[in-house]
Design a protein around this motif. Sequence first.
Motif: not given
Length: 159
Positions: A12-21, A31-36
């Motif tokens: 749910l928060f992958s995009k935000q986490l990747l953005r800040s990390w 972010w879509m790759v991380s969800i999959v």
Amino acid sequence: LTLGPICLILALFSKQLLRSWINPEFAEHAWMVSIVLLVGVFFNALGHIPLAALQATGKVKTTALLHVVELCVYLPLLYIVLPVWGVLGAACLWAARTTLDFGFLLGFNHYKTMQPQDYNQKQDAYFSRARLDILPLFPANAHSVLEIGCGNGATLRYL
């Protein structure tokens, strides 16, 4: 099952986490790759349950053959998918493999370990001998033992 909520929150928060990390540009592409991948991680973790059950019951050949077959299917598909759909395609293929692996392991576990015992095929000696192998399981100070459905009671008579 503990991993389920963790994977859900991370997805749910992958995009935000990747953005800040890492950085916003990377997050837009990954972010879509991380969800999959998180879906694959979840099913891979679930697959450890029937895998351990199969191996504990001595069915290691079943799991080994399954994984060899998976490898023989997965590698050629990866060779086809990677140039066409890139990292997202590879992630989808891996998540599909882990999901199918879980399904097959669950099915094999049910089939291999839940076979009904055909007691009509057992020799009479099977029911009339004392089970000396379970004697160490009885407490030394036990005053009474309830024996239910244990052949003709030879183990209890031995005690």
